[in-house]
Write a protein that holds these residues in place. Sequence first.
Motif, short mmCIF file in Angstrom:
data_model
loop_
_atom_site.label_atom_id
_atom_site.label_comp_id
_atom_site.label_asym_id
_atom_site.label_seq_id
_atom_site.Cartn_x
_atom_site.Cartn_y
_atom_site.Cartn_z
N ALA A 152 0.66 -1.16 -0.18
CA ALA A 152 0.01 0.05 -0.08
C ALA A 152 0.90 1.27 -0.12
O ALA A 152 0.57 2.35 -0.78
N ILE A 153 2.01 1.19 0.58
CA ILE A 153 2.80 2.39 0.78
C ILE A 153 3.43 2.54 -0.64
O ILE A 153 3.55 3.66 -1.31
N VAL A 154 3.82 1.50 -1.32
CA VAL A 154 4.59 1.66 -2.59
C VAL A 154 3.65 2.03 -3.59
O VAL A 154 3.82 2.86 -4.48
N LEU A 155 2.39 1.48 -3.43
CA LEU A 155 1.34 2.03 -4.58
C LEU A 155 1.00 3.50 -4.25
O LEU A 155 0.88 4.26 -5.46
N SER A 156 0.78 3.79 -3.20
CA SER A 156 0.81 5.26 -2.88
C SER A 156 1.79 6.10 -3.24
O SER A 156 1.39 7.26 -3.78
N THR A 157 2.86 5.85 -3.12
CA THR A 157 4.12 6.57 -3.49
C THR A 157 4.15 6.64 -5.06
O THR A 157 4.27 7.94 -5.73
N TYR A 158 3.65 5.55 -5.93
CA TYR A 158 3.90 5.59 -7.06
C TYR A 158 2.66 6.53 -7.66
O TYR A 158 2.88 7.17 -8.62
N LEU A 159 1.33 6.53 -6.98
CA LEU A 159 0.47 7.56 -7.41
C LEU A 159 0.92 9.04 -7.27
O LEU A 159 0.85 9.76 -8.17
N GLY B 98 -7.27 1.68 4.14
CA GLY B 98 -7.81 2.54 3.09
C GLY B 98 -6.75 3.48 2.56
O GLY B 98 -7.14 4.51 2.15
N LEU B 99 -5.43 3.45 2.96
CA LEU B 99 -4.18 4.29 2.56
C LEU B 99 -4.35 4.64 1.11
O LEU B 99 -4.21 5.72 0.88
N VAL B 100 -4.49 3.65 0.25
CA VAL B 100 -4.22 3.92 -1.20
C VAL B 100 -5.49 4.82 -1.62
O VAL B 100 -5.46 5.86 -2.30
N GLY B 101 -6.69 4.41 -1.31
CA GLY B 101 -7.78 5.30 -1.54
C GLY B 101 -7.60 6.65 -1.08
O GLY B 101 -8.05 7.53 -1.98
N ILE B 102 -7.26 6.82 0.17
CA ILE B 102 -6.85 8.12 0.86
C ILE B 102 -6.22 9.13 -0.10
O ILE B 102 -6.52 10.04 -0.52
N VAL B 103 -5.10 8.40 -0.50
CA VAL B 103 -4.18 8.98 -1.18
C VAL B 103 -4.76 9.35 -2.54
O VAL B 103 -4.43 10.45 -3.40
N ALA B 104 -5.40 8.62 -3.29
CA ALA B 104 -5.79 8.94 -4.72
C ALA B 104 -6.94 9.84 -4.47
O ALA B 104 -7.03 10.95 -5.29
N LEU C 79 -7.49 -0.15 -8.29
CA LEU C 79 -6.32 -0.13 -7.32
C LEU C 79 -6.38 -1.19 -6.60
O LEU C 79 -7.59 -1.64 -5.99
N GLY C 80 -5.06 -1.79 -6.41
CA GLY C 80 -5.25 -2.92 -5.35
C GLY C 80 -3.85 -3.26 -4.80
O GLY C 80 -2.87 -3.42 -5.50
N ALA C 81 -3.69 -3.23 -3.43
CA ALA C 81 -2.36 -3.32 -2.88
C ALA C 81 -2.37 -4.55 -2.10
O ALA C 81 -3.11 -4.63 -0.88
N ASP C 82 -1.51 -5.50 -2.46
CA ASP C 82 -1.35 -6.85 -1.72
C ASP C 82 -2.73 -7.50 -1.39
O ASP C 82 -2.96 -8.18 -0.54
N ILE C 83 -3.30 -7.82 -2.75
CA ILE C 83 -4.64 -8.45 -2.70
C ILE C 83 -4.47 -9.67 -3.42
O ILE C 83 -5.44 -10.68 -3.58
N ILE C 84 -3.49 -10.14 -3.89
CA ILE C 84 -3.32 -11.32 -4.59
C ILE C 84 -2.37 -12.24 -3.73
O ILE C 84 -1.09 -12.18 -3.49
#
Length: 243
Positions: free
Chosen positions: A75-82, A102-108, A166-171
């Motif tokens: 989630a941290i890496v995907l947020s940074t990428y966004l 909810g970190l990624v969605g909040i950043v988006a 968006l999905g972080a660590d869902i696989i």
Amino acid sequence: MRGFLPVLPHRPCQYRLSRGQGAGGMALVPYEETTELGLQKFHKPLATFSFANHTIQIRQDWRHLGVAAVVWDAAIVLSTYLEMGAVELRGRSAVELGAGTGLVGIVAALLGAHVTITDRKVALEFLKSNVQANLPPHIQPKTVVKELTWGQNLGSFSPGEFDLILGADIIYLEETFTDLLQTLEHLCSNHSVILLACRIRYERDNNFLAMLERQFTVRKVHYDPEKDVHIYEAQKRNQKEDL
């Protein structure tokens, strides 16, 4: 989201119980935080980040809610990428799957997207508390927290509804792969972009990527060597036909 569970005792080889999206049972899933030091960050009641010129304080509840209620590296890496501006977010419609904290969605949302942040029903109150605590009042109306169990309540979402998924660590749970693919297929239009951040831990993770490639064009767009997290971008295979 990984599921709600009691904490297991700390051992050199650590396992966690996890309930998959739409799965009926619990499964033991090993994870890499193998030292006492590595686990300390999960026991902190708040995890603090700086994204999009905002200080974000994510409430964590490892002891009572388990692995779904802590911030994982993906989630941290995907947020940074966004935040790097790799994809256009302003004015776009985005959805986060299995959002957990909810970190990624909040950043988006802070970066200008209209975001639907989703997880299973049992996780929603915790998820809402983080979203409401970290989004300014003028951004909150552009953000919705909504139930989504992969492969089940897709009728409450319009086909092809989102520009960005968006999905972080869902696989991580093989039993959820078919439902996850069905969900991605439903939410995507020919022009939608999927971004999945993950570690490649086991052969099953590669198996999911192979399944994804049967329906989508997939390419790796980012790798964080420090956190060992990959980001994959996917689009429907027929997306070029409408260009």
